[in-house]
Scaffold this motif. Sequence first.
Motif, PDB file in Angstrom:
ATOM      1  N   GLU A  53      48.505 -30.988   5.681  1.00 27.58           N
ATOM      2  CA  GLU A  53      47.417 -31.401   4.967  1.00 27.58           C
ATOM      3  C   GLU A  53      47.583 -30.667   3.736  1.00 27.58           C
ATOM      4  O   GLU A  53      46.969 -31.430   2.779  1.00 27.58           O
ATOM      5  CB  GLU A  53      46.053 -30.540   5.697  1.00 27.58           C
ATOM      6  CG  GLU A  53      45.679 -31.259   6.897  1.00 27.58           C
ATOM      7  CD  GLU A  53      45.405 -32.644   6.514  1.00 27.58           C
ATOM      8  OE1 GLU A  53      44.040 -32.882   5.823  1.00 27.58           O
ATOM      9  OE2 GLU A  53      45.692 -33.761   6.886  1.00 27.58           O
ATOM     10  N   ILE A  56      42.722 -27.693  10.170  1.00 20.97           N
ATOM     11  CA  ILE A  56      42.625 -27.971   8.939  1.00 20.97           C
ATOM     12  C   ILE A  56      42.049 -29.534   8.792  1.00 20.97           C
ATOM     13  O   ILE A  56      41.010 -29.679   8.049  1.00 20.97           O
ATOM     14  CB  ILE A  56      43.817 -28.028   8.027  1.00 20.97           C
ATOM     15  CG1 ILE A  56      44.212 -26.475   8.056  1.00 20.97           C
ATOM     16  CG2 ILE A  56      43.542 -28.468   6.468  1.00 20.97           C
ATOM     17  CD1 ILE A  56      45.694 -26.487   7.252  1.00 20.97           C
ATOM     18  N   TYR A  81      39.565 -30.009   0.740  1.00 18.19           N
ATOM     19  CA  TYR A  81      40.294 -29.846   1.963  1.00 18.19           C
ATOM     20  C   TYR A  81      41.489 -29.171   1.640  1.00 18.19           C
ATOM     21  O   TYR A  81      42.205 -28.478   2.283  1.00 18.19           O
ATOM     22  CB  TYR A  81      40.384 -30.885   2.974  1.00 18.19           C
ATOM     23  CG  TYR A  81      41.334 -32.009   2.466  1.00 18.19           C
ATOM     24  CD1 TYR A  81      42.728 -31.824   2.538  1.00 18.19           C
ATOM     25  CD2 TYR A  81      41.015 -33.148   1.606  1.00 18.19           C
ATOM     26  CE1 TYR A  81      43.489 -32.993   2.261  1.00 18.19           C
ATOM     27  CE2 TYR A  81      41.983 -34.085   1.285  1.00 18.19           C
ATOM     28  CZ  TYR A  81      43.144 -34.082   1.324  1.00 18.19           C
ATOM     29  OH  TYR A  81      43.946 -35.117   0.941  1.00 18.19           O
ATOM     30  N   ARG A 102      38.424 -30.425   7.414  1.00 16.57           N
ATOM     31  CA  ARG A 102      38.337 -31.648   6.511  1.00 16.57           C
ATOM     32  C   ARG A 102      37.047 -32.491   7.043  1.00 16.57           C
ATOM     33  O   ARG A 102      36.127 -33.054   6.196  1.00 16.57           O
ATOM     34  CB  ARG A 102      39.550 -32.328   6.173  1.00 16.57           C
ATOM     35  CG  ARG A 102      39.140 -33.576   5.313  1.00 16.57           C
ATOM     36  CD  ARG A 102      40.810 -33.951   4.871  1.00 16.57           C
ATOM     37  NE  ARG A 102      41.689 -34.271   6.132  1.00 16.57           N
ATOM     38  CZ  ARG A 102      41.679 -35.207   6.722  1.00 16.57           C
ATOM     39  NH1 ARG A 102      40.758 -36.105   6.967  1.00 16.57           N
ATOM     40  NH2 ARG A 102      42.670 -35.110   7.857  1.00 16.57           N
TER      41      ARG A 102
END
Length: 825
Positions: free
Chosen positions: A405, A269, A422, A273
């Motif tokens: 995240e 992740i 994100y 992002r």
Amino acid sequence: MLPPSLVSTYQQYKNDTDSIAGWLASTAKATGYVSDPLTQQLPKGTSTRLKGKARAEAKKKQASSSSKPAPVNKYIIKIKDFIPLAEFIASKHDISIPNSLITTLRRVIIARGGFSGMLAEKGAIADEISDVNHGYFVGVLEKVQEILKPQTNTTSTSSTGSSPKASKDKSRAGVTDDEFSNQFAGLKVYEPSEDFLNAPDIERPKVREGDNVTYEAEPPSSLEDLYVAVTLLINDINKIRSRIEWIWTNYRDGFFELAACAVTTNTAIDLARKLMEDVVPMFKDHGGLWKVLNQFHIVQVMMKGYEPFSHSPNGADNFNYDTYDIADGTYILTCRILDAFTRVVQPGAIPLYKEGMFGYYDPRSARDSKSGYQKFEEDRVLLMSFFTELMAVERGVGDYPVEDEFLRGIKELAKTKEVPFYLVFAAQIFLDIHYILRGNASRGFETLQMNLQFLDREIEEHFEFHKDLKIDNWPTSHNQMIRHLQAKIQYILGDPVYKAKTQAYHALREPVPASMEPNRILKMSPVLCGLLLYHFRSSTWEIGIRLADAWGSITYSLHLYNSLQSEKLISNCWPDMDLVWAVLGDKFFVGDTPKAPEDYFKKFSLQMGTTAAAFTSKRRKNTALTSRSGPRGIKDGIPVSSMFMNRYRHGTGQVDWTAEHIAQIVDLSLWETEGLEEEGTLMLGQVDTKKLKQKSKSIKANKFSELPPEQLIRALMFALQGEALELALPYTAMHRECWALLRAVRKQCDPLLRQMFTSKYMERETELPFVVGWIFTALWERRDTKLLAEAGVAVADFIRSDGNTVLDLLKSIGVPVVFGGEEVV
């Protein structure tokens, strides 16, 4: 600078465009072209031309700071100037046009060309695409190509525009690994051309030698430009999403370990992002994230022959839920749920979710048989209920040990009232994991709880064992550190999130609902469970290694065990030590493993930090057994896992991971894969020692720098999985087991030791490891094997009764160990 293959697809496209602009501007300027964009436009951050005294002062400052690098001049080349520049260059018949320019032009045209037609054909938001911008950029590029192509170095370009190197690399890499079976891999909202996808292997045109100016093409601004960028970005992050699904499918099936899955997922992740940073700034000019994704979804729906608008069963909105599967790949519904959540977030308050508000999630039901609206209802129930858990951490738990995240994005949302892209991606990954695991989603919490309870007991065992057994090089501060870790373990077991929600209800003077179950945040998030498991395992791993090094227990027991095996003085194996030895490899010995009597003593002496004279029977009274440098500890292990300790243990590590960082980390791995997943022959094994030495001597770039992000994630997953057992090993328990073994050896050998070396051979129990040294001294100095044989009797008896303690502990926390294809029971 990132290796080309690790740059996002959109960034490749932008690099292509900038290289065309740079070559046109630099070449035209070098051959006499004069125009405002090239001679009078100021670089960003500079001021107007100075005169007189001010100019003289500026020159003095420049001279005094000559050691500093000069600022980079950056010029923006407008799209409307591409054709005049090309025409001027073409008029200079002595200028040879590089084939790389024509190839790059063609690659961008093909990558970009389909968008205009699709938008026009489907009538997608036509009123927002001006006649000037619609297809304009492609027309400019085609005209530049037409003008310059007659003067290229060679007209024999390949049919694909790819260089031989690109073709060769593609053949070597293949595509089967990238096409793992997955619902997302099949989602291609728009497939860029092979020319474009092969871009990293094709040389771009360069500016003229000596031209130190940085040129960039005019920033894109039209809706069509945005559509190009979003399409390429969605394709990139869907590949990452697909790889994450592969991770959790293997976790569900028992192949991957929880902590490794969580760290790899959160890192994936992070990479997504990072890719978004190229595109997200464009959203502001087109209404923000929600509007951009909504328009993007509408285009995708129309391209696939659906009507974008309909009516939901409850009449609440006009979203066509028959297009759910398309929406699943464009992130619009997840974004929509997050956008709705922003409207219920109040400053300082925990938004408490009421059970049943949006229905109930039944993981036992068959998702594949559900309608689009029913799938959306599942999404909404899972996300809205989990938002309360995350906000409870944000608003009510100030010292939660880890942050993924999803939690990070919710904290940002709570502060800004805006939804970062994100966060949408992280929320979608949360949903994907639930739909892969379904009823097994809470298995991560069960694993975490079992491990934390074990670690809590293990710490108590440690303090009980060392109640009256202490040494100077294990200071009180170390014990305080262990107690602090234990308090943190008990804190998590006590469920601080539940307590925060309880306090929120009390503040509202409302009763705590009976449906509010404990540990819900962890039962719902395997990723947070895995990160917490990593957090505590990595802490106890470090404590265990320090403890073993301080006391010498594991290392010197292994020296003795190795000598007994080599001399064939024991017939039974020590499963616990065999496991530790197999996991840590040659980290125990200074150099190669000793195999002869003279080597046992020498290697042991080197390990202890002593000289051979220290163990001679003629040594002087009060001669120190150890040198000032002290003993040598176990060599550092878990090289890949340890790179994430700052972030997930101390909260100080970077969060802006790039693919280059991950490539460098994965290259540290001491594990490698053999065989193929597709054929069911894939195996994970430790790198051969000889290969490892060759690897350390190599000055070439690591092989992982050539992997795209989704394949890099795969490599990271295997690297962390390879280290999972080493990270989980209870070294504190192994330390106690080895100390008990040394006690048994000393008891068995004491009469002979007193006879050979007097009663002064050991005055305190803390000197137990030196017993091994005296045994080796007798073997080396006197060629006497009686002591070693007596030690063998003690070791053999000990193994029969206590040699499986660590293996039993591992099995109790869900880490079964297999030797030679058979699980050790």
